[in-house]
Scaffold this motif. Structure first.
Motif, PDB file in Angstrom:
ATOM      1  N   ILE A  67       0.876  -1.164   0.000  1.00  0.00           N
ATOM      2  CA  ILE A  67       0.000   0.000   0.000  1.00  0.00           C
ATOM      3  C   ILE A  67       0.913   1.214   0.000  1.00  0.00           C
ATOM      4  O   ILE A  67       1.854   1.290   0.808  1.00  0.00           O
ATOM      5  N   LYS A 123      -5.434  -0.213  -7.110  1.00  0.00           N
ATOM      6  CA  LYS A 123      -5.518  -0.075  -5.660  1.00  0.00           C
ATOM      7  C   LYS A 123      -5.679  -1.448  -5.010  1.00  0.00           C
ATOM      8  O   LYS A 123      -6.459  -2.278  -5.488  1.00  0.00           O
ATOM      9  N   PRO A 124      -4.962  -1.696  -3.923  1.00  0.00           N
ATOM     10  CA  PRO A 124      -5.212  -2.925  -3.161  1.00  0.00           C
ATOM     11  C   PRO A 124      -6.545  -2.838  -2.430  1.00  0.00           C
ATOM     12  O   PRO A 124      -7.090  -1.740  -2.225  1.00  0.00           O
ATOM     13  N   ARG A 140      -2.742  -8.058  -4.210  1.00  0.00           N
ATOM     14  CA  ARG A 140      -3.412  -6.783  -3.935  1.00  0.00           C
ATOM     15  C   ARG A 140      -4.592  -6.984  -2.993  1.00  0.00           C
ATOM     16  O   ARG A 140      -5.447  -6.110  -2.859  1.00  0.00           O
ATOM     17  N   VAL A 162      -7.177   4.945   3.477  1.00  0.00           N
ATOM     18  CA  VAL A 162      -7.991   3.784   3.109  1.00  0.00           C
ATOM     19  C   VAL A 162      -9.447   4.205   3.138  1.00  0.00           C
ATOM     20  O   VAL A 162      -9.920   4.767   4.132  1.00  0.00           O
ATOM     21  N   SER A 207      -5.564   5.202  -1.224  1.00  0.00           N
ATOM     22  CA  SER A 207      -4.486   4.253  -1.474  1.00  0.00           C
ATOM     23  C   SER A 207      -4.946   2.807  -1.375  1.00  0.00           C
ATOM     24  O   SER A 207      -4.219   1.892  -1.771  1.00  0.00           O
ATOM     25  N   LYS A 208      -6.142   2.595  -0.829  1.00  0.00           N
ATOM     26  CA  LYS A 208      -6.654   1.242  -0.624  1.00  0.00           C
ATOM     27  C   LYS A 208      -8.153   1.346  -0.378  1.00  0.00           C
ATOM     28  O   LYS A 208      -8.637   2.352   0.162  1.00  0.00           O
ATOM     29  N   ARG A 216      -8.888  -4.439   0.942  1.00  0.00           N
ATOM     30  CA  ARG A 216      -9.113  -5.333   2.082  1.00  0.00           C
ATOM     31  C   ARG A 216     -10.544  -5.821   2.009  1.00  0.00           C
ATOM     32  O   ARG A 216     -11.479  -5.009   2.032  1.00  0.00           O
TER      33      ARG A 216
END
Length: 408
Positions: free
Chosen positions: A7, A136-137, A196, A83, A105-106, A139
């Protein structure tokens, strides 16, 4: 070992998994549409040591504010990655506000809140497509308070067919884990690279968290985010989080953490960052700031002088770290002892880099100071705290100043 996920923002790169240091993150509780208020809280959390900061993106006003928050942080010199926390309408917001999608960024996606029925797959796909488009990664964060009910029903039906059905608790565990892994697999099918993706399966119970993450870690190699989803307030939240995550981290499970403390009225949001750092540091997993060793006090201690000194020096050390970590590399591993009487005072002080043993009941009104195991001086009078702080600062400057190469 979990695969690595990266990230980043600008030159700041945060690595999760693959043996990288465990990452501490936090979340704002401001109205994201309040650009200045949110940027200030992000700055405070980052200054306290949060390596990622998550912000709520729940409506058009919040989505529109994200680029401005990023710009304000850049003006303040705060390069912490942001995030975006999406629920229910993330697919719409990422599509309608491309500047928001770029500035983050995420993304955090809750598979239980992306839509119902046929809409679920489409809306989940739209969010993953945005992550792919903007590189973008993601979660994928499952929460037992907002599980996909269709999936839960499927797991319950499968359990009913077992010769020996699982207890309801185990069915819940399986639903959490299945939701996370199947969602990650679907994201990869849609084009998001496996490196990612970060997973989490958050619950509120200590034993539940341990059980779920042990099984999740066994069944996948994605980086894992740890945290009790509602840890609670004050000491309860700290103890519960430490008890649950301490067990998992000791077993090598977990690549990033958040201590989800409920702030006390008027409390500082940065406390959750400090607790997370102190948990990792006391476990020997990372070093963030010099540690202060202090005795609890007893009938031998005659005043609160040593308590006040321990508090002042601990606050002083943490306040200096934003500058010290740049100017004095390695200082985060320093130990300082502040002791209240002669019983353990000199011994503990000798074991620390710098230690002071204050006089207890019936002892001579003198405070010996030990530096790297040797007694160097004795302090007396009303300015012991100020003099000891100056000694600590001088030690830091001499011991940890950057070594510059010779030129010629």
């Amino acid at each position: 070992m979990a695969r690595r996920a990266v990230i980043s923002y600008g030159s700041n790169e945060i690595v999760m998994g693959g043996g990288a240091p465990i990452v501490v993150q936090s979340m704002t509780n401001t109205d994201t549409a309040d650009v200045i208020g949110t940027a200030i809280q992000v700055k405070d959390l980052a200054r306290a040591g949060s390596e990622l900061v998550r912000i709520t993106v729940n409506n058009p006003e919040a989505a529109a504010a994200v680029p401005a928050i990023r710009e304000q942080l850049d003006r303040m010199g705060v390069d912490v990655p942001l995030v975006g926390d999406f629920h229910y309408n993330g697919h719409t917001l990422l599509n309608d506000y491309p500047d928001c999608a770029r500035a983050l960024s995420k993304y955090r996606i809750n598979p239980g809140n992306v839509g119902q029925g046929a809409k679920r797959d489409t809306q989940f796909a739209q969010m993953i497509e945005a992550a792919c488009k903007y590189d973008k990664p993601v979660r994928i964060g499952v929460n037992w308070g907002s599980l996909d009910q269709t999936l839960l029903a499927r797991i319950m039906d499968q359990n009913a067919q077992r010769a020996q059905p699982w207890p309801a608790q185990n069915v819940m565990y399986e639903a959490l884990i299945t939701s996370a892994i199947e969602s990650a697999q679907r994201a990869e099918e849609l084009g998001l690279a496996g490196d990612r993706i970060i997973l989490s399966c958050k619950v509120s119970g200590v034993q539940d968290l341990i059980a779920v993450y042990r099984e999740l870690a066994r069944r996948c190699d994605y980086p894992l985010h740890l945290g009790l989803t509602e840890a609670g307030m004050g000491s309860k939240g700290i103890v519960a989080s430490s008890a649950a995550m301490g067990v998992l981290l000791q077993e090598g499970i977990g690549d990033t953490i958040r201590i989800s403390l409920t702030p006390e009225p008027g409390g500082d949001r940065t406390r959750e960052v400090i607790v997370g750092q102190e948990m990792l540091q006391t476990m020997g997993l990372r070093k963030f700031t010099p540690m202060v060793i202090a005795c609890p006090g007893c009938g031998r201690t005659t005043s609160t002088v040593f308590q006040d000194l321990a508090d002042k020096i601990q606050t002083y050390l943490r306040d200096q770290m934003p500058v010290w970590k740049v100017d004095y590399p390695g200082v985060e591993g320093m130990n300082v002892a502040v002791m209240g009487c002669i019983v353990n005072g000199p011994g503990e002080s000798k074991h620390a880099n710098i230690g002071i043993s204050l006089p207890g009941s019936g002892e001579s009104p003198a405070a010996p100071v030990f530096i790297d195991g040797e007694k160097k001086m004795t302090l007396r009078g009303e300015r012991i705290a100020e003099e000891f702080q100056a000694i600590v600062l001088d030690y830091v400057k001499q011991r940890y100043t950057k070594q510059t190469g010779m030129t010629g």
